[in-house]
Design an enzyme around this catalytic site. Structure first.
Site, PDB file in Angstrom:
ATOM      1  N   ASN A   1       0.837  -1.213   0.000  1.00 52.48           N
ATOM      2  CA  ASN A   1       0.000   0.000   0.000  1.00 52.48           C
ATOM      3  C   ASN A   1       0.866   1.255   0.000  1.00 52.48           C
ATOM      4  OD1 ASN A   1      -3.064  -0.355   0.179  1.00 52.48           O
ATOM      5  ND2 ASN A   1      -2.308  -1.960   1.533  1.00 52.48           N
TER       6      ASN A   1
ATOM      7  N   HIS B   1      -8.171  -1.383   5.829  1.00 45.25           N
ATOM      8  CA  HIS B   1      -8.389  -2.726   6.365  1.00 45.25           C
ATOM      9  C   HIS B   1      -9.019  -3.599   5.272  1.00 45.25           C
ATOM     10  CE1 HIS B   1      -9.218  -5.847   9.269  1.00 45.25           C
ATOM     11  NE2 HIS B   1     -10.446  -5.932   8.794  1.00 45.25           N
TER      12      HIS B   1
HETATM   13  C1  GRF Z   1      -3.164  -4.802   3.978  1.00 40.26           C
HETATM   14  O1  GRF Z   1      -3.965  -5.920   3.757  1.00 40.26           O
HETATM   15  C2  GRF Z   1      -3.925  -3.757   4.749  1.00 40.26           C
HETATM   16  O2  GRF Z   1      -5.274  -3.755   4.455  1.00 40.26           O
HETATM   17  C3  GRF Z   1      -3.710  -4.204   6.179  1.00 40.26           C
HETATM   18  O3  GRF Z   1      -2.389  -4.670   6.206  1.00 40.26           O
HETATM   19  C4  GRF Z   1      -2.006  -5.123   4.914  1.00 40.26           C
HETATM   20  C5  GRF Z   1      -0.768  -4.370   4.549  1.00 40.26           C
HETATM   21  O4  GRF Z   1      -0.178  -4.831   3.384  1.00 40.26           O
HETATM   22  N1  GRF Z   1      -3.977  -3.115   7.096  1.00 40.26           N
HETATM   23  P1  GRF Z   1       1.015  -3.990   2.746  1.00 40.26           P
HETATM   24  O5  GRF Z   1       2.125  -3.921   3.806  1.00 40.26           O
HETATM   25  O6  GRF Z   1       0.511  -2.646   2.367  1.00 40.26           O
HETATM   26  O7  GRF Z   1       1.458  -4.807   1.559  1.00 40.26           O
END
Ligand code: GRF
Length: 204
Positions: free
Chosen positions: A13, A109
């Site tokens: 993300n 989330h």
């Molecule tokens: C994602 O699934 C987000 O929704 C949750 O933690 C995960 C993080 O993944 N809060 P990344 O580190 O962004 O790949």
């Protein structure tokens, strides 16, 4: 709008946000610092590769949750951060920390909240037999994934889905949704009245 991004892991993300910034899709939002509570994670490398300051603040070095949160707060304040973006940050934040950034901490989330808060949300959705899954961007409060909802995106659950396949399709939606919401916040298009959040026209 200066962004402080809190991470604990892979940072996909974070990458979507850094890419959006580079491509001019974040409005006036500027990734300023990335902080990880876990040393050596991939997210820190992604920050450095994008030329954004990467900091490690290991929660295990602090005697208590308030002491760790105070260190986080100091680091963010020192960099004049306006919006705190949790991107796979696996710690709950104290009320004192949240009070220092009122209405200025957001999280993503991988479920359609209020269904399936906490860990392994895609697996929870599969085990429950949900036909629609998705992701939620929300303001952060002291609970686990309980803050006011800003935006959601849905994906269909397929008959042959396993946890990995469903999580991957949700993640693709996360990468689209999170930068979009950050842009709307930077453009001051998000209004909040209690739990009701409205995305409207730009405010003066
Ligand atoms: C994602 O699934 C987000 O929704 C949750 O933690 C995960 C993080 O993944 N809060 P990344 O580190 O962004 O790949």
């Amino acid at each position: 709008m200066r962004l402080g991004l809190l991470v604990s892991g892979s940072g996909s993300n974070l990458q979507a946000i850094l890419d959006a910034a580079r491509e001019g899709r974040l409005g006036g939002a500027l990734p300023t610092v990335v902080i990880s509570n876990v040393p050596g994670v991939r997210a820190l490398e992604r920050a450095r590769d994008a030329g954004v300051e990467a900091l490690e603040i290991d929660h295990r070095a602090f005697a208590s949750r308030p002491a760790f949160d105070a260190a986080l707060q100091d680091a963010l304040r020192a960099r004049a951060v306006d919006l705190v973006v949790l991107a796979g940050f696996m710690r709950l934040l104290t009320g004192d920390f949240l009070a220092a950034f009122p209405g200025r901490v957001i999280n993503i989330h991988p479920s359609l909240l209020p269904a399936f808060p906490g860990l392994h949300a895609p697996r929870q959705a599969l085990d429950y037999g949900a036909r629609i899954a998705g992701c939620t961007v929300h303001f952060v409060d002291e609970g686990t994934d309980t803050g006011a909802i800003i935006a959601q995106a849905s994906v269909e659950v397929r008959d042959d889905d396993d946890e990995e396949a469903l999580a991957a399709r949700i993640l693709a939606e996360e990468h689209r949704l999170y930068p979009q919401v950050i842009r709307q916040l930077a453009e001051r298009r998000i209004e909040r009245a209690g739990r009701r959040v409205r995305i409207g026209v730009r405010r003066a």
